[in-house]
Design an enzyme around this catalytic site. Structure first.
Site, PDB file in Angstrom:
ATOM      1  N   LYS A 121       0.887  -1.177   0.000  1.00 30.04           N
ATOM      2  CA  LYS A 121       0.000   0.000   0.000  1.00 30.04           C
ATOM      3  C   LYS A 121       0.920   1.220   0.000  1.00 30.04           C
ATOM      4  O   LYS A 121       1.469   1.599   1.024  1.00 30.04           O
ATOM      5  CB  LYS A 121      -0.872  -0.017   1.260  1.00 30.04           C
ATOM      6  N   GLU A 123       9.373   1.415  10.919  1.00 30.01           N
ATOM      7  CA  GLU A 123      10.408   2.428  10.624  1.00 30.01           C
ATOM      8  C   GLU A 123       9.709   3.772  10.761  1.00 30.01           C
ATOM      9  O   GLU A 123       8.963   4.178   9.867  1.00 30.01           O
ATOM     10  CB  GLU A 123      10.952   2.229   9.209  1.00 30.01           C
ATOM     11  N   CYS A 148      13.506  11.087   7.336  1.00 25.76           N
ATOM     12  CA  CYS A 148      13.448  10.691   8.745  1.00 25.76           C
ATOM     13  C   CYS A 148      14.811  10.851   9.402  1.00 25.76           C
ATOM     14  O   CYS A 148      14.908  11.004  10.611  1.00 25.76           O
ATOM     15  CB  CYS A 148      12.977   9.242   8.849  1.00 25.76           C
ATOM     16  N   GLU A 191       9.194  16.561  14.742  1.00 22.16           N
ATOM     17  CA  GLU A 191       9.921  16.306  13.498  1.00 22.16           C
ATOM     18  C   GLU A 191       9.560  17.446  12.530  1.00 22.16           C
ATOM     19  O   GLU A 191       8.382  17.626  12.204  1.00 22.16           O
ATOM     20  CB  GLU A 191       9.440  14.960  12.957  1.00 22.16           C
TER      21      GLU A 191
HETATM   22  N1  LIG Z   1      12.332   5.404   9.858  1.00 19.15           N
HETATM   23  C1  LIG Z   1      12.280   5.362   8.546  1.00 19.15           C
HETATM   24  O1  LIG Z   1      12.914   4.556   7.877  1.00 19.15           O
HETATM   25  C2  LIG Z   1      11.413   6.338   7.793  1.00 19.15           C
HETATM   26  C3  LIG Z   1      11.598   6.477   6.415  1.00 19.15           C
HETATM   27  C4  LIG Z   1      10.796   7.388   5.714  1.00 19.15           C
HETATM   28  C5  LIG Z   1       9.841   8.126   6.387  1.00 19.15           C
HETATM   29  N2  LIG Z   1       9.678   7.962   7.730  1.00 19.15           N
HETATM   30  C6  LIG Z   1       8.702   8.768   8.449  1.00 19.15           C
HETATM   31  O2  LIG Z   1       7.504   8.876   7.684  1.00 19.15           O
HETATM   32  C7  LIG Z   1       6.859  10.097   7.964  1.00 19.15           C
HETATM   33  C8  LIG Z   1       6.500  10.801   6.676  1.00 19.15           C
HETATM   34  O3  LIG Z   1       5.739   9.975   5.874  1.00 19.15           O
HETATM   35  P1  LIG Z   1       4.142  10.050   5.797  1.00 19.15           P
HETATM   36  O4  LIG Z   1       3.694  11.446   6.002  1.00 19.15           O
HETATM   37  O5  LIG Z   1       3.769   9.338   4.549  1.00 19.15           O
HETATM   38  O6  LIG Z   1       3.724   9.199   7.070  1.00 19.15           O
HETATM   39  P2  LIG Z   1       2.268   8.671   7.462  1.00 19.15           P
HETATM   40  O7  LIG Z   1       2.434   7.938   8.748  1.00 19.15           O
HETATM   41  O8  LIG Z   1       1.249   9.719   7.382  1.00 19.15           O
HETATM   42  O9  LIG Z   1       1.926   7.650   6.280  1.00 19.15           O
HETATM   43  C9  LIG Z   1       2.770   6.555   5.984  1.00 19.15           C
HETATM   44  C10 LIG Z   1       1.950   5.516   5.241  1.00 19.15           C
HETATM   45  O10 LIG Z   1       0.939   5.037   6.127  1.00 19.15           O
HETATM   46  C11 LIG Z   1      -0.340   5.165   5.511  1.00 19.15           C
HETATM   47  N3  LIG Z   1      -1.324   5.364   6.567  1.00 19.15           N
HETATM   48  C12 LIG Z   1      -1.723   6.515   7.143  1.00 19.15           C
HETATM   49  N4  LIG Z   1      -2.669   6.263   8.067  1.00 19.15           N
HETATM   50  C13 LIG Z   1      -2.855   4.918   8.074  1.00 19.15           C
HETATM   51  C14 LIG Z   1      -3.700   4.030   8.810  1.00 19.15           C
HETATM   52  N5  LIG Z   1      -4.539   4.473   9.741  1.00 19.15           N
HETATM   53  N6  LIG Z   1      -3.634   2.709   8.554  1.00 19.15           N
HETATM   54  C15 LIG Z   1      -2.772   2.225   7.621  1.00 19.15           C
HETATM   55  N7  LIG Z   1      -1.953   3.014   6.904  1.00 19.15           N
HETATM   56  C16 LIG Z   1      -1.986   4.340   7.131  1.00 19.15           C
HETATM   57  C17 LIG Z   1      -0.172   6.320   4.543  1.00 19.15           C
HETATM   58  O11 LIG Z   1      -1.164   6.277   3.539  1.00 19.15           O
HETATM   59  C18 LIG Z   1       1.220   6.049   4.009  1.00 19.15           C
HETATM   60  O12 LIG Z   1       1.170   5.029   3.033  1.00 19.15           O
HETATM   61  C19 LIG Z   1       7.833  10.882   8.806  1.00 19.15           C
HETATM   62  O13 LIG Z   1       7.460  10.790  10.157  1.00 19.15           O
HETATM   63  C20 LIG Z   1       9.151  10.166   8.557  1.00 19.15           C
HETATM   64  O14 LIG Z   1      10.096  10.316   9.572  1.00 19.15           O
HETATM   65  C21 LIG Z   1      10.430   7.089   8.443  1.00 19.15           C
HETATM   66  O1  LIG Z   2      13.123   9.211   5.344  1.00 22.13           O
HETATM   67  C1  LIG Z   2      13.827   8.336   5.766  1.00 22.13           C
HETATM   68  C2  LIG Z   2      14.540   7.316   4.929  1.00 22.13           C
HETATM   69  C3  LIG Z   2      15.753   7.922   4.402  1.00 22.13           C
HETATM   70  C4  LIG Z   2      16.813   6.928   4.054  1.00 22.13           C
HETATM   71  O2  LIG Z   2      16.591   5.733   3.821  1.00 22.13           O
HETATM   72  O3  LIG Z   2      17.931   7.382   4.009  1.00 22.13           O
END
Ligand SMILES: NC(=O)c1ccc[n+]([C@@H]2O[C@H](COP(=O)([O-])OP(=O)(O)OC[C@H]3O[C@@H](n4cnc5c(N)ncnc54)[C@H](O)[C@@H]3O)[C@@H](O)[C@H]2O)c1
Ligand SMILES: O=CCCC(=O)O
Length: 497
Positions: free
Chosen positions: A190, A266, A300, A397
């Protein structure tokens, strides 16, 4: 009156027309059962790029049916064969790097040069796990009392639900799909509502690389919770791997507890970037530019708080501000773009309110600080000094090109400030004293640390966090383990002949 398209507009429209717009279920691209579609927009212009099928629960359940039906056969495919599919996918993605880069720039906004960097990074997960597919070791040993034999074997965990964010549309997908393929798992992906197109193209490339029908199913949707919720409750699903915000991750962990579903999380970060007085300041500024501005700060791993020793704070701030102020903010397809738009208006407005709150509490804007007028969600690189402890910009963040600077005087204070967060994903430390670097790295509560390095992401490294930044690791030797279960077989001592 008709207008001819420019060469670049023609290239964009041809590429967009080539992206599959259906759901991928059981090897077929099909419309949503309800016939619903949604628009994908360009964050630089707000224009609709393309409309694609909008999955609902019945579609994602059909995707799980396909994944569950394919699991047994796929899990029995020879590891080398699975690895070769990944290797072909690596080659195809690399050959089509320009298409993937342009598509990411169009749907997500990052400058083309950055998008090309993500293609190379994302493709590396395919190459890395094509090599790891044949290295899922078990063991055979004699029990300590000598009375039995212990066989430990690894098996694919089973059908997985993979949920990815919008900020790295290719790499976040390959970092999950490649180890799942290598381990022999089937999947329902998804992708993020804002950036589904890259996953659509990537799924098509995996088909070309020979991935059998049903192994990967893709269900873009505007109703993430309603679409994936029934899967999380379904006992055929054996694993949830989520990348996204801590807020959503927490909710999914709670849902997953009902079926004791195995999870990898993650989540968000709040990386400290610590510069000691003995650091090479020019190297620290280079590192700060990378750690802050990779992906326009929408990462992130992005440095969220700059913690700088008092003895060098003025010099560091002046040099960092000069570099930040020199950057060009423009649509990512423009050849001179260095900073593209933020993903949407909500994100840009949240960033700006963090800046204005900090300023109201006494911070000073050194450069930037005001959203760019005109279409698109642009925000300029911004530096704030005099940010007070307790200010939301230091605890939340930011996910944008904003660098708040705080000053410390002792190593102990730097460690306390750096650890003062619920997150624990990445940290950066700049010092010429290796002993200090190692000492501080042992004291910082993070899953990853850059020592005199502003970028740490690498397919061969275990990526992940501690505290509320998540559970599990992606990439490295660890990444495939997330998709394997361990079975122990106790064996009687072989009988005498
Ligand atoms: N740690 C890591 O490796 C990593 C990597 C990339 C991004 N991130 C984090 O992701 C965030 C940014 O991404 P975002 O805005 O897309 O995050 P988000 O949590 O809003 O969404 C992430 C995914 O989850 C889905 N989603 C949202 N609500 C949901 C629910 N209730 N049930 C199931 N799925 C749901 C979204 O459609 C999307 O596909 C930041 O906090 C960033 O730090 C972390
Ligand atoms: O946004 C977080 C992922 C970034 C990365 O894989 O370096």
């Amino acid at each position: 009156m008709t207008f001819a398209l420019s060469e670049s507009e023609l290239r964009e429209s041809e590429l967009l027309a080539s992206v599959p717009t259906g759901l991928l279920i059981g090897g077929e691209w099909r419309q949503a059962a309800s016939g619903a579609t949604f628009d994908v927009e360009d964050p630089a212009t707000g224009k609709v790029l393309v409309s694609i099928a909008d999955a609902a629960a019945e579609d994602s359940l059909a995707a799980l049916d396909a994944a569950a039906a394919a699991q047994e056969t796929w899990g029995a495919v020879a590891p080398r064969e699975r690895g070769e599919i990944l290797r072909r996918a690596f080659e195809l993605v690399t050959e089509r790097a320009d298409d993937f880069a342009l598509l990411m720039t169009l749907e997500m906004g990052k400058p083309l040069a950055e998008a090309k960097g993500e293609v190379a990074y994302g493709a590396e997960f395919l190459r890395w796990f094509s090599e790891e597919a044949v290295r899922t070791w078990g063991r055979y040993s004699v029990s300590p009392d000598g009375k039995s034999r212990l066989l430990v074997q690894k098996k694919p965990v089973g059908p997985c639900l993979l949920i990815t964010p919008w900020n790295f549309p290719l790499a976040m997908a390959t970092r999950k799909i490649a180890p799942a393929v290598a381990a022999g798992c089937t999947m329902v992906l998804k992708p993020a509502r804002l950036t589904p197109l890259t996953s659509q193209l990537f799924a098509q490339v995996l088909q070309e690389a020979g991935l059998p029908a049903g192994v990967l199913n893709v269900v873009p949707s505007t109703r993430a919770g309603a679409t994936t919720g029934p899967l999380i409750k379904d006992s055929r699903l054996r694993k949830l791997s989520f990348t996204g915000s801590t807020e959503v991750g927490r909710r999914l962990l709670s849902d997953a507890s009902e079926t004791v579903l195995r999870t990898s999380m993650e989540l968000g970060g709040n990386a400290p970037f610590v510069v000691f007085g003995d650091a090479d300041i020019d190297a620290a500024v280079d590192g700060a530019m990378l750690a802050k501005l990779r992906n326009m700060g929408e990462a992130c791993t992005a440095a969220n708080r700059f913690i700088v020793q008092d003895s060098i704070a003025d010099e560091f701030t002046e040099k960092f501000a000069a570099r930040m102020a020199s950057l060009n903010t423009a649509r990512g397809t423009e050849p001179d773009s260095q900073i593209g738009p933020m993903i949407d208006a909500k994100s840009r407005d949240k960033i700006h309110s963090l800046v204005t709150d900090a300023v109201t509490a006494g911070a000073t804007v050194i450069t930037g600080g005001t959203p760019v007028d005109g279409p698109g969600y642009f925000y300029p690189p911004t530096i704030l000094t005099g940010v007070t402890e307790g200010s939301p910009i230091l605890s939340e963040e930011i996910f944008g090109p904003i660098a708040p600077i705080v000053i410390f005087s002792t190593e102990e204070e730097a460690v306390r400030l750096a650890n003062n967060t619920e997150y624990g994903l990445a940290a950066y430390v700049f010092t010429r004293d290796l002993n200090r670097g190692l000492r501080v790295s042992e004291k910082l509560d993070t899953g990853m640390l850059g020592l005199n390095a502003g970028i740490i992401s690498n397919a061969a490294a275990p990526f992940g966090g501690v505290k509320q930044s998540g559970l599990g690791r992606e990439g490295g030797l660890e990444g495939i383990e997330e998709y394997l279960s361990t079975q122990y077989v106790g064996i009687a001592v072989p009988a005498e002949a």
